[in-house]
Scaffold this motif. Structure first.
Motif, PDB file in Angstrom:
ATOM      1  N   LEU A 302     -14.099  13.704 -15.122  1.00 56.87           N
ATOM      2  CA  LEU A 302     -14.171  13.669 -16.590  1.00 56.87           C
ATOM      3  C   LEU A 302     -13.385  14.831 -17.202  1.00 56.87           C
ATOM      4  O   LEU A 302     -12.591  14.646 -18.135  1.00 56.87           O
ATOM      5  CB  LEU A 302     -15.632  13.721 -17.043  1.00 56.87           C
ATOM      6  N   ASN A 305      -9.592  14.393 -16.784  1.00 58.78           N
ATOM      7  CA  ASN A 305      -9.018  13.447 -17.743  1.00 58.78           C
ATOM      8  C   ASN A 305      -8.867  14.082 -19.122  1.00 58.78           C
ATOM      9  O   ASN A 305      -7.856  13.870 -19.819  1.00 58.78           O
ATOM     10  CB  ASN A 305      -9.897  12.197 -17.834  1.00 58.78           C
ATOM     11  N   SER A 306      -9.877  14.838 -19.550  1.00 58.84           N
ATOM     12  CA  SER A 306      -9.797  15.484 -20.866  1.00 58.84           C
ATOM     13  C   SER A 306      -8.626  16.453 -20.925  1.00 58.84           C
ATOM     14  O   SER A 306      -7.928  16.543 -21.946  1.00 58.84           O
ATOM     15  CB  SER A 306     -11.107  16.228 -21.160  1.00 58.84           C
ATOM     16  N   TYR A 332     -20.988  12.888 -22.822  1.00 61.92           N
ATOM     17  CA  TYR A 332     -19.761  13.658 -22.619  1.00 61.92           C
ATOM     18  C   TYR A 332     -18.789  13.287 -23.734  1.00 61.92           C
ATOM     19  O   TYR A 332     -18.431  12.108 -23.893  1.00 61.92           O
ATOM     20  CB  TYR A 332     -19.156  13.351 -21.256  1.00 61.92           C
ATOM     21  N   LEU A 366     -11.582   6.748 -13.538  1.00 63.19           N
ATOM     22  CA  LEU A 366     -12.793   6.234 -14.187  1.00 63.19           C
ATOM     23  C   LEU A 366     -13.505   5.204 -13.322  1.00 63.19           C
ATOM     24  O   LEU A 366     -14.731   5.092 -13.364  1.00 63.19           O
ATOM     25  CB  LEU A 366     -12.438   5.633 -15.552  1.00 63.19           C
ATOM     26  N   PHE A 394     -18.504   9.336 -23.626  1.00 69.79           N
ATOM     27  CA  PHE A 394     -19.114   8.617 -22.511  1.00 69.79           C
ATOM     28  C   PHE A 394     -20.599   8.950 -22.451  1.00 69.79           C
ATOM     29  O   PHE A 394     -20.999  10.112 -22.585  1.00 69.79           O
ATOM     30  CB  PHE A 394     -18.473   9.014 -21.168  1.00 69.79           C
TER      31      PHE A 394
END
Length: 403
Positions: A302, A305-306, A332, A366, A394
């Motif tokens: 996560l 990816n951010s 998130y 993901l 999310f």
């Protein structure tokens, strides 16, 4: 004494019997309960679940008698299987030409009364009987008792069918496990073997750009080399994603106590980011009992990816925590470009890319998170961001009680 006839469908009948893998197995409570109930309803001292193979009748359950089998030629049940649509009733064996001099009548258990309901498979093969036996003649065996005996025989078959299904499912699961292991090892080997030529390509491109730059500085060749490098980076990301996906989906789960806030912070500190990251943790100062390795992997993907898809001078990430009786709940949120709602039905599908231009977007990350969370008894969803046009939100859960 009249020996029982061999049924016309004997070969199919024996094949059906053996498909249950029941012969010579140990006692089981489910079958003993049925014979006990049958004897009680029919008011007889003995009841049997009798199965007829090539040479004998074998008792899966024997209530009121110690014997576990007899020769097939002597078996009342071997006669009963020739009439699969009806109960075989012998009110007084001494007066029945088929049985009056049978050793089971003149000696042994001294069978005088017999009632046997055939055990019929769904395909119509009669593999044995549920029978009740008395040591004295019985002039009456009521319709209710006959109906109950047939119903109990159906329950015996239901138990046998369930047993067969369980055995078949176990075989299927074992075969799938073998195939999955083979596929895992194959993909792991292929992925690792592909790294070597990619490293070679990357090195050659680097050498060309460094050593021969003067020869093509005014040409399109540098752009072509950048494209090659771009594709190499993508392949490396894809290979690493496949290796990671296989490792996660096949890893064992070990549960320990850990602090949510500390572990999320530790995971973020291991991320490489040229853009400043502002992490806000809400109600995360809690200790939970769960899989720390899995927790790290979820937040590593996560956070990655951010960072990877950020389009802001500062990356804002917020994680909040709550719990109920059954689940740990996480939200998130980041301030990135977000994911268009038209892609929401694809974001957790393996190898689906979401229209980004990022060279390392493989469509695996993901999916890996979703598979891992479901393995941990939870679910993950993407939510709308109220009053905000950018960023992702999310929501996911982790089950507290993992079996």
């Amino acid at each position: 004494m009249v020996k029982p006839e061999i049924p016309l469908n004997e070969s199919q009948r024996l094949k059906a019997l053996k498909s249950f893998n029941i012969l010579d197995t140990l006692k089981e409570q489910e079958y003993d309960a049925i014979t006990r109930i049958a004897a009680d309803i029919c008011n007889t001292p003995m009841a049997l679940v009798s199965l007829i193979d090539e040479e004998r009748q074998w008792f899966k359950s024997h209530h009121g008698i110690d014997a576990t089998e007899t020769p097939r030629d002597l078996a009342f049940c071997a006669h009963a299987i020739n009439s699969p649509d009806s109960i075989l009733l012998v009110n007084d064996a001494h007066k029945d030409a088929r049985f009056k001099d049978n050793p089971l009548v003149t000696g042994g258990p001294q069978v005088q009364f017999y009632a046997g309901a055939p055990l019929n498979t769904k395909d119509g093969e009669s593999i044995g009987t549920l029978c009740v036996i008395d040591t004295k003649p019985r002039l009456e065996f009521t319709e209710r008792q006959q109906s109950c005996l047939k119903d109990l025989a159906n329950q015996v078959m239901a138990q046998l069918e369930l047993r067969r299904q369980n055995i078949q499912q176990k075989i299927i699961n074992e075969e799938l496990s073998i195939k999955n292991n083979q596929l895992k090892h194959l993909s792991y080997r292929l992925a690792h073997d592909m790294k070597t030529p990619l490293l070679g390509i990357s090195s050659v491109v680097g050498f060309i750009k460094e050593d021969y730059s003067d020869f093509f500085k005014d040409t399109e060749i540098p752009n072509f080399l950048d494209i090659i490098n771009n594709r190499v980076e993508y392949m490396e990301s894809l290979i690493n994603g496949i290796i990671n996906y296989n490792a996660i989906t096949n890893a064992d789960i070990a549960l320990i106590d850990f602090d949510i806030s500390e572990e999320i912070t530790r995971t973020l500190n291991k991320q490489l980011s040229e853009t400043p990251v502002n992490l806000q943790l809400e109600n995360c100062n809690h200790t939970i009992h769960h899989s720390l390795n899995s927790f790290h992997q979820i937040f590593r993907d996560l956070l990655s990816n951010s960072i990877k898809f950020s389009d802001k001078p500062t990356i804002d990430i917020s994680v909040s925590f709550s719990e109920d009786d059954d689940y740990y709940n996480f939200d998130y949120v980041d301030n990135g470009p977000g994911i268009s709602e038209k892609y929401w039905n694809k974001i957790f599908v393996l190898f689906e890319k979401l229209g980004t231009e990022n060279a390392t977007d493989t469509g695996i990350g993901l999916t890996t998170i979703k598979v891992l969370i479901e393995k941990l008894g939870g679910i993950i969803t993407i939510e709308k961001r109220l009053n905000l046009k950018t960023g992702v939100h999310f929501k996911f859960t982790l089950a507290k009680n993992l079996s």
